[in-house]
Design a protein around this motif. Structure first.
Motif, mmCIF file in Angstrom:
data_model
loop_
_atom_site.group_PDB
_atom_site.id
_atom_site.type_symbol
_atom_site.label_atom_id
_atom_site.label_comp_id
_atom_site.label_asym_id
_atom_site.label_seq_id
_atom_site.Cartn_x
_atom_site.Cartn_y
_atom_site.Cartn_z
ATOM 1 N N THR A 20 55.243 51.079 62.353
ATOM 2 C CA THR A 20 54.786 52.432 62.643
ATOM 3 C C THR A 20 54.484 53.099 61.308
ATOM 4 O O THR A 20 54.721 52.522 60.251
ATOM 5 C CB THR A 20 55.826 53.227 63.453
ATOM 6 N N HIS A 21 53.939 54.294 61.328
ATOM 7 C CA HIS A 21 53.529 54.912 60.070
ATOM 8 C C HIS A 21 54.728 55.484 59.325
ATOM 9 O O HIS A 21 55.741 55.856 59.920
ATOM 10 C CB HIS A 21 52.500 56.016 60.330
ATOM 11 N N GLU A 29 56.793 58.485 68.267
ATOM 12 C CA GLU A 29 57.050 57.148 67.740
ATOM 13 C C GLU A 29 58.544 56.887 67.577
ATOM 14 O O GLU A 29 59.008 55.741 67.658
ATOM 15 C CB GLU A 29 56.306 56.900 66.422
ATOM 16 N N ARG A 50 57.800 50.768 58.282
ATOM 17 C CA ARG A 50 57.077 52.039 58.314
ATOM 18 C C ARG A 50 56.077 52.043 57.154
ATOM 19 O O ARG A 50 56.451 52.141 55.976
ATOM 20 C CB ARG A 50 58.047 53.219 58.228
ATOM 21 N N ARG A 52 51.438 52.555 56.279
ATOM 22 C CA ARG A 52 50.065 52.722 56.754
ATOM 23 C C ARG A 52 49.149 51.633 56.189
ATOM 24 O O ARG A 52 47.937 51.697 56.376
ATOM 25 C CB ARG A 52 49.531 54.109 56.367
ATOM 26 N N LEU A 57 50.640 46.049 58.532
ATOM 27 C CA LEU A 57 50.686 46.272 59.980
ATOM 28 C C LEU A 57 50.180 45.057 60.743
ATOM 29 O O LEU A 57 50.694 44.732 61.822
ATOM 30 C CB LEU A 57 49.863 47.510 60.346
ATOM 31 N N ASP A 65 51.782 53.975 67.223
ATOM 32 C CA ASP A 65 51.430 55.281 66.651
ATOM 33 C C ASP A 65 50.652 55.204 65.340
ATOM 34 O O ASP A 65 50.573 56.184 64.626
ATOM 35 C CB ASP A 65 52.684 56.133 66.460
ATOM 36 N N VAL A 66 50.071 54.082 65.042
ATOM 37 C CA VAL A 66 49.273 53.941 63.829
ATOM 38 C C VAL A 66 48.372 52.719 64.012
ATOM 39 O O VAL A 66 48.620 51.878 64.879
ATOM 40 C CB VAL A 66 50.190 53.768 62.586
ATOM 41 N N GLY A 67 47.305 52.648 63.229
ATOM 42 C CA GLY A 67 46.439 51.469 63.274
ATOM 43 C C GLY A 67 45.133 51.661 64.004
ATOM 44 O O GLY A 67 44.230 50.840 63.889
ATOM 45 N N ASP A 78 48.444 52.592 69.691
ATOM 46 C CA ASP A 78 48.097 53.836 69.005
ATOM 47 C C ASP A 78 47.257 54.707 69.934
ATOM 48 O O ASP A 78 46.582 54.203 70.845
ATOM 49 C CB ASP A 78 47.339 53.562 67.711
ATOM 50 N N HIS A 80 45.533 57.701 68.486
ATOM 51 C CA HIS A 80 44.836 58.667 67.646
ATOM 52 C C HIS A 80 43.326 58.444 67.566
ATOM 53 O O HIS A 80 42.604 59.299 67.065
ATOM 54 C CB HIS A 80 45.430 58.648 66.226
ATOM 55 N N SER A 97 52.273 57.656 71.703
ATOM 56 C CA SER A 97 52.869 56.323 71.605
ATOM 57 C C SER A 97 54.090 56.194 72.515
ATOM 58 O O SER A 97 54.360 55.119 73.057
ATOM 59 C CB SER A 97 53.248 56.007 70.155
#
Length: 352
Positions: A20-21, A29, A50, A52, A57, A65-67, A78, A80, A97
């Motif tokens: 995750t970020h 998340e 954790r 980015r 990843l 919650d990221v990617g 994710d 977003h 997420s």
């Protein structure tokens, strides 16, 4: 910080890693990670990374919650990306997420807790209820969705009368982030470790609330369904129009189930009063509670008579004409009597 994440991946010894970020963390998340690690066997003891960094990843088994990807087949969750618009079945709130992980893994979590197949009716009932009562608020918070239409509120000229402190589930997690002026270790690895420690605390904290909901809805709310259904089926014993429901053995969470049963049998009419003993003993006092217009409403479908409100004991006996009266709340939504017969007499008089 990327170097630190890479080292953790290299020391994973082939186990599962959840990515995750890093940076400022949020409730969605934090809960997504908790649900996976604590309630899905595949992720028991999973490592948390954790970062980015796309390369790091990519090495993770699962990313939340990221990617910029929502690909369940590849364990990517994710929300977003611009094209994302997925919602929980029969709900309108865009998922975060937390909602994504719950939508895909929640049935399994509940099924294991109940010892039932994921596709059973009871699992589905609890799965939907926990989403609506707990997860959806996190999805809305993370996606910037208000509980009420801001334009409608403005048009009506409504204003808050006081501050509620903003203590939501999201705010509870947000408070565990470092303050803007907290000291940060100069070493990047130490700084990331400190931040990760705060995230672990946040994940555990909101996870505890999720577990309380899971326990409540599987151990208390779901068993109450049978109790309420039995009482709903027998309601005409007390009133020919079925407006009084009696929970004979003891009080149980009844509102959700009552509204659901009414929706399933609209021809049966609406229940106005629910009677139940204060405790499961022969000498228990009885309560008469008015059914709210909606679950969270303070407005009753039919409040107890205005003349009874705010009075107690012998004085209330004289006003109501029912012996054994204990009280009627000043707002008229609940009252009490020393016996079932007395509570039923109060309910029948209030129907007129």
């Amino acid at each position: 910080m990327a170097e630190n994440a890479a080292k953790r991946l290299k020391t994973d010894n082939g186990g599962v890693a959840i990515g995750t970020h890093n940076g400022h963390f949020h409730a969605d998340e934090a809960l997504a990670v908790y649900m996976l690690r604590q309630h899905v066997p595949t992720y028991a003891g999973a490592q948390l990374v954790r970062t980015r960094d796309p390369k790091l990843l990519d090495e993770c088994h699962t990313v939340v919650d990221v990617g910029g990807e929502y690909e369940p087949a590849r364990n990517r969750y994710d929300h977003h990306q611009r094209t994302f618009g997925t919602t929980f079945p029969e709900r309108a709130t865009k998922l975060s997420s937390a909602g994504l992980v719950y939508m895909h893994f929640g049935r399994g979590i509940i099924g294991r807790r109940l010892g039932q197949p994921e596709d059973s009716e009871q699992v589905g009932m609890v799965w939907r209820k926990i989403y609506e009562s707990f997860i959806e608020a996190l999805d809305a918070h993370d996606n910037g969705i208000s509980a009420y239409d801001p334009a409608g509120i403005a048009a009506a000229g409504l204003q808050k009368k006081f501050s509620d402190g903003g203590f939501t589930l999201g705010a509870m997690v947000g408070r565990l982030n470092p303050n803007w002026n907290d000291p940060i270790p100069a070493d990047p690895a130490a700084a990331q470790a400190a931040e990760d420690g705060r995230f672990e605390l946040a994940s555990q904290r909101i996870g505890e609330e999720f577990d309380r909901d899971l326990d409540y809805f599987t151990k208390a709310w779901l068993p109450a369904r049978e109790v309420v259904a039995e009482a709903f089926g027998a309601r005409q014993e007390y009133d020919g129009e079925g407006r009084i429901v009696v929970l004979k053995r003891q009080s149980a969470p009844w509102k959700d189930h009552l509204y659901n049963l009414e929706d399933q049998q609209p021809e049966a009419g609406k229940v106005l009063y629910v009677l139940y003993p204060e405790k499961p003993t022969p000498d228990a006092k009885w309560r008469i509670q008015c059914v709210p217009q909606t679950k969270d409403s303070f407005q009753s479908r039919k409040p107890l008579p205005e003349a009874w409100r705010g009075f107690r004991d012998a004085e209330l006996d004289g006003i109501s004409g029912v012996s054994g009266s204990v009280f009627v709340h000043a707002a008229g939504f609940i009252g009490g009597n020393k016996t079932f017969e007395g509570a039923l007499a109060m309910a029948k008089k209030a129907l007129v």
